[in-house]
Design an enzyme around this catalytic site. Sequence first.
Site, mmCIF file in Angstrom:
data_model
loop_
_atom_site.group_PDB
_atom_site.id
_atom_site.type_symbol
_atom_site.label_atom_id
_atom_site.label_comp_id
_atom_site.label_asym_id
_atom_site.label_seq_id
_atom_site.Cartn_x
_atom_site.Cartn_y
_atom_site.Cartn_z
ATOM 1 N N SER A 3 0.861 -1.174 0.000
ATOM 2 C CA SER A 3 0.000 0.000 0.000
ATOM 3 C C SER A 3 0.900 1.228 0.000
ATOM 4 C CB SER A 3 -0.874 0.004 1.268
ATOM 5 O OG SER A 3 -1.489 1.254 1.479
ATOM 6 N N TYR A 28 -1.613 -1.344 11.151
ATOM 7 C CA TYR A 28 -1.713 -1.626 9.717
ATOM 8 C C TYR A 28 -0.463 -1.126 9.003
ATOM 9 C CZ TYR A 28 -3.058 -1.173 4.840
ATOM 10 O OH TYR A 28 -3.079 -1.242 3.464
#
Length: 270
Positions: A132, A145
């Site tokens: 990401s 995360y």
Amino acid sequence: MKKVALITGASAGIGKATAKQLLQDGYIVYGAARRLDKMDDIVSLGARALKMDVADDADMVSGIDKIIKAEGRIDVLVNNAGFGSYGAVEDVAIADAKYQLEVNVFGLARLSQLVLPHMRAQHSGKIINVTSIGGKMATPMGGWYHASKFAVEGLSDSLRLEVKQFGIDVILIEPGGIKTEWGDIAFNSMKKVSGKTAYKHLVAKTSAIVGKAEKNASDPSVIADLIKKAINAKKPKARYSAGYMSGPVLFLKKWLSDGLFDKMLMSQLK
């Protein structure tokens, strides 16, 4: 001989879009997910479905064994399975943080370990790790995360250097904002964990910004096309990025100081 690809997290979003893309390109595609019923559509297109929890070692070992017994090879591993469990670092239970890392980091690493002997024997293969832009920058409420995605970035860099000698490529895919169920899971978690704590005002502001961003998120097919490009490249780059705000965010993160980047980011939460 048709090439064989394994895609984790194939029940939705980027994984499902990638399965469809590789099927169109003539691959033998194995889609892996915990929810077999969510893969009926790609099975109807020719994919083979594998029930696999990437937090369960036996599931992963069994899945790779099935592919090798049936096909005799594996050419592409797309490590796409993952999720975001949001909440302030102070509030998130360590057990939940460990599970986040178990799925996003250790599951990916274990599957890579399992396919590498077969790719080395072939002297070819591609391992695609979906991270990401959140593996390059961090937002409030997403500490664990982001920790998982930063870890995958470093792990992939080391692995790329180790296995290049065997004709194996390790490639990072860094999506920006994508229309998937990821956001609902992450931000429902954030509200549950931190919505009534000392961080509740930051939760409310973050939720408002995320709602606006989701309206502009890119379709998962954008990342599926990027994965296809990376797989087909004779000399693939170490990293590819696409999706809503990926370009501007990565540019600013590269050139701004940490202090300026923090100010810019937090100014969006006023």
